[in-house]
Design a protein around this motif. Sequence first.
Motif, PDB file in Angstrom:
ATOM      1  N   ALA A 175       0.826  -1.205   0.000  1.00  0.00           N
ATOM      2  CA  ALA A 175       0.000   0.000   0.000  1.00  0.00           C
ATOM      3  C   ALA A 175       0.861   1.256   0.000  1.00  0.00           C
ATOM      4  N   GLY A 176       1.938   1.251   0.791  1.00  0.00           N
ATOM      5  CA  GLY A 176       2.790   2.437   0.899  1.00  0.00           C
ATOM      6  C   GLY A 176       3.467   2.781  -0.409  1.00  0.00           C
ATOM      7  N   LEU A 177       3.977   1.769  -1.108  1.00  0.00           N
ATOM      8  CA  LEU A 177       4.654   2.016  -2.379  1.00  0.00           C
ATOM      9  C   LEU A 177       3.684   2.628  -3.391  1.00  0.00           C
ATOM     10  N   PHE A 178       2.492   2.077  -3.488  1.00  0.00           N
ATOM     11  CA  PHE A 178       1.520   2.592  -4.452  1.00  0.00           C
ATOM     12  C   PHE A 178       1.016   3.975  -4.057  1.00  0.00           C
ATOM     13  N   PHE A 179       0.884   4.216  -2.768  1.00  0.00           N
ATOM     14  CA  PHE A 179       0.446   5.537  -2.326  1.00  0.00           C
ATOM     15  C   PHE A 179       1.475   6.599  -2.684  1.00  0.00           C
ATOM     16  N   VAL A 180       2.737   6.311  -2.439  1.00  0.00           N
ATOM     17  CA  VAL A 180       3.804   7.270  -2.733  1.00  0.00           C
ATOM     18  C   VAL A 180       3.893   7.522  -4.236  1.00  0.00           C
ATOM     19  N   VAL A 181       3.847   6.451  -5.035  1.00  0.00           N
ATOM     20  CA  VAL A 181       3.918   6.607  -6.490  1.00  0.00           C
ATOM     21  C   VAL A 181       2.715   7.402  -7.003  1.00  0.00           C
ATOM     22  N   GLY A 182       1.524   7.080  -6.491  1.00  0.00           N
ATOM     23  CA  GLY A 182       0.333   7.800  -6.920  1.00  0.00           C
ATOM     24  C   GLY A 182       0.379   9.269  -6.559  1.00  0.00           C
ATOM     25  N   GLU A 183       0.854   9.596  -5.346  1.00  0.00           N
ATOM     26  CA  GLU A 183       0.954  10.988  -4.924  1.00  0.00           C
ATOM     27  C   GLU A 183       1.987  11.735  -5.762  1.00  0.00           C
ATOM     28  N   ALA A 184       3.121  11.092  -6.039  1.00  0.00           N
ATOM     29  CA  ALA A 184       4.159  11.738  -6.851  1.00  0.00           C
ATOM     30  C   ALA A 184       3.650  12.020  -8.256  1.00  0.00           C
ATOM     31  N   PHE A 185       2.931  11.050  -8.844  1.00  0.00           N
ATOM     32  CA  PHE A 185       2.375  11.231 -10.185  1.00  0.00           C
ATOM     33  C   PHE A 185       1.362  12.371 -10.196  1.00  0.00           C
ATOM     34  N   ALA A 186       0.490  12.408  -9.183  1.00  0.00           N
ATOM     35  CA  ALA A 186      -0.540  13.443  -9.130  1.00  0.00           C
ATOM     36  C   ALA A 186       0.069  14.837  -8.994  1.00  0.00           C
ATOM     37  N   ARG A 187       1.137  14.956  -8.220  1.00  0.00           N
ATOM     38  CA  ARG A 187       1.757  16.266  -8.023  1.00  0.00           C
ATOM     39  C   ARG A 187       2.543  16.706  -9.258  1.00  0.00           C
ATOM     40  N   LEU A 188       3.154  15.746  -9.955  1.00  0.00           N
ATOM     41  CA  LEU A 188       3.950  16.092 -11.133  1.00  0.00           C
ATOM     42  C   LEU A 188       3.093  16.336 -12.368  1.00  0.00           C
ATOM     43  N   ARG A 189       2.052  15.506 -12.548  1.00  0.00           N
ATOM     44  CA  ARG A 189       1.220  15.586 -13.750  1.00  0.00           C
ATOM     45  C   ARG A 189      -0.102  16.303 -13.508  1.00  0.00           C
ATOM     46  N   HIS A 190      -0.399  16.621 -12.257  1.00  0.00           N
ATOM     47  CA  HIS A 190      -1.628  17.326 -11.880  1.00  0.00           C
ATOM     48  C   HIS A 190      -2.886  16.562 -12.299  1.00  0.00           C
ATOM     49  N   LYS A 191      -2.817  15.241 -12.214  1.00  0.00           N
ATOM     50  CA  LYS A 191      -3.980  14.385 -12.437  1.00  0.00           C
ATOM     51  C   LYS A 191      -3.728  13.059 -11.752  1.00  0.00           C
ATOM     52  N   GLU A 192      -4.821  12.328 -11.507  1.00  0.00           N
ATOM     53  CA  GLU A 192      -4.703  11.062 -10.780  1.00  0.00           C
ATOM     54  C   GLU A 192      -4.062   9.999 -11.659  1.00  0.00           C
ATOM     55  N   GLY A 193      -3.016   9.360 -11.138  1.00  0.00           N
ATOM     56  CA  GLY A 193      -2.362   8.283 -11.874  1.00  0.00           C
ATOM     57  C   GLY A 193      -2.774   6.914 -11.370  1.00  0.00           C
ATOM     58  N   LEU A 194      -2.898   6.799 -10.058  1.00  0.00           N
ATOM     59  CA  LEU A 194      -3.324   5.552  -9.432  1.00  0.00           C
ATOM     60  C   LEU A 194      -4.501   5.845  -8.511  1.00  0.00           C
ATOM     61  N   GLY A 195      -5.558   5.060  -8.646  1.00  0.00           N
ATOM     62  CA  GLY A 195      -6.692   5.222  -7.747  1.00  0.00           C
ATOM     63  C   GLY A 195      -6.373   4.653  -6.380  1.00  0.00           C
ATOM     64  N   PHE A 196      -7.092   5.109  -5.361  1.00  0.00           N
ATOM     65  CA  PHE A 196      -6.845   4.608  -4.013  1.00  0.00           C
ATOM     66  C   PHE A 196      -7.233   3.138  -3.896  1.00  0.00           C
ATOM     67  N   GLY A 197      -8.099   2.675  -4.798  1.00  0.00           N
ATOM     68  CA  GLY A 197      -8.440   1.257  -4.815  1.00  0.00           C
ATOM     69  C   GLY A 197      -7.221   0.382  -5.066  1.00  0.00           C
ATOM     70  N   ASP A 198      -6.305   0.851  -5.944  1.00  0.00           N
ATOM     71  CA  ASP A 198      -5.068   0.102  -6.189  1.00  0.00           C
ATOM     72  C   ASP A 198      -4.216   0.044  -4.927  1.00  0.00           C
ATOM     73  N   VAL A 199      -4.238   1.117  -4.152  1.00  0.00           N
ATOM     74  CA  VAL A 199      -3.474   1.158  -2.903  1.00  0.00           C
ATOM     75  C   VAL A 199      -4.010   0.122  -1.919  1.00  0.00           C
ATOM     76  N   THR A 200      -5.329   0.120  -1.713  1.00  0.00           N
ATOM     77  CA  THR A 200      -5.906  -0.832  -0.761  1.00  0.00           C
ATOM     78  C   THR A 200      -5.802  -2.268  -1.280  1.00  0.00           C
ATOM     79  N   LEU A 201      -5.866  -2.434  -2.592  1.00  0.00           N
ATOM     80  CA  LEU A 201      -5.688  -3.769  -3.180  1.00  0.00           C
ATOM     81  C   LEU A 201      -4.322  -4.335  -2.821  1.00  0.00           C
ATOM     82  N   MET A 202      -3.281  -3.530  -2.997  1.00  0.00           N
ATOM     83  CA  MET A 202      -1.933  -4.025  -2.721  1.00  0.00           C
ATOM     84  C   MET A 202      -1.680  -4.168  -1.224  1.00  0.00           C
ATOM     85  N   GLY A 203      -2.383  -3.374  -0.414  1.00  0.00           N
ATOM     86  CA  GLY A 203      -2.292  -3.584   1.028  1.00  0.00           C
ATOM     87  C   GLY A 203      -2.865  -4.934   1.409  1.00  0.00           C
TER      88      GLY A 203
END
Length: 277
Positions: A175-203
């Motif tokens: 969950a932590g890896l996907f959360f960090v990657v998703g947050e980094a993508f969102a801040r750099l590209r200003h759009k959602e790259g990974l949904g939170f569902g992917d985060v909870t799935l991997m958790g």
Amino acid sequence: MSYLFVILFGLAVGSFLNVCIARLPRHESIVTPRSYCPRCGRPIRWYDNIPLVSYLLLRGRCRDCGGRISPLYPAVEIITAGLLVAAWAQYGPGVEFVRSALLCALLVVLIFTDLTVRKIPHAVTVCGTIVGLLLSLLAPVDDRPLEWLLQSFGVFLRGRTSSFLGAVCGAVFGAGLFFVVGEAFARLRHKEGLGFGDVTLMGMVGTFLGIPLTYVTILLGSLVASVVAVALYAASPRFRQDYPWPYGTFLGAAAIYASLGGAALLNAYLNWSGGGR
């Protein structure tokens, strides 16, 4: 006879998973009302609801309105039965079979909800995470990274404590890896790259598999998803815009493989690279 029982049980479980796939994304109860035709709304009779058999006898159509029944229904039943047979062949009777079968069932739901409506129900991932943590007290989870780290500080853990901590670390890693990657993508590209569902799935996956096989899941899922995405991108302009890729579907399929055959792949790699010594 044991395999026949597992097949029949798997078909029945698959029938229930179809209900979960259809209703959970719409936040509907999976208990009531009884199964009904999505076209005419008529309740399905018990003899028209026998897994796989009824679909074949009715030739894929509703008895009342004649509406076509999606082939995904028998596909889910067959896939579920096949996965339970594979888990039985891999582990035999015992807690590890139960854990693998439960993980496969949870992932089948998530694979098809993400594939069909691009949703990963938190009801499945949160409950699955809790179940994974509880099962880690009964069946060992791969805790080698944690064990190596603690041993370097002179701390030695064994048994249920080590397994439970391995499951917790697996959840935090996935969950932590996907959360960090998703947050980094969102801040750099200003759009959602990974949904939170992917985060909870991997958790959830991490609690069942631990860090090593969760890592295998991420690598395989990402690799296959990338290959498919490039192929579809080249084949059709439809996939060149902001197409909502069902990343969870690929991660779920990779997690199923990791659960059933990932340990052999990981150990083969570690032995080849010298990391297993």
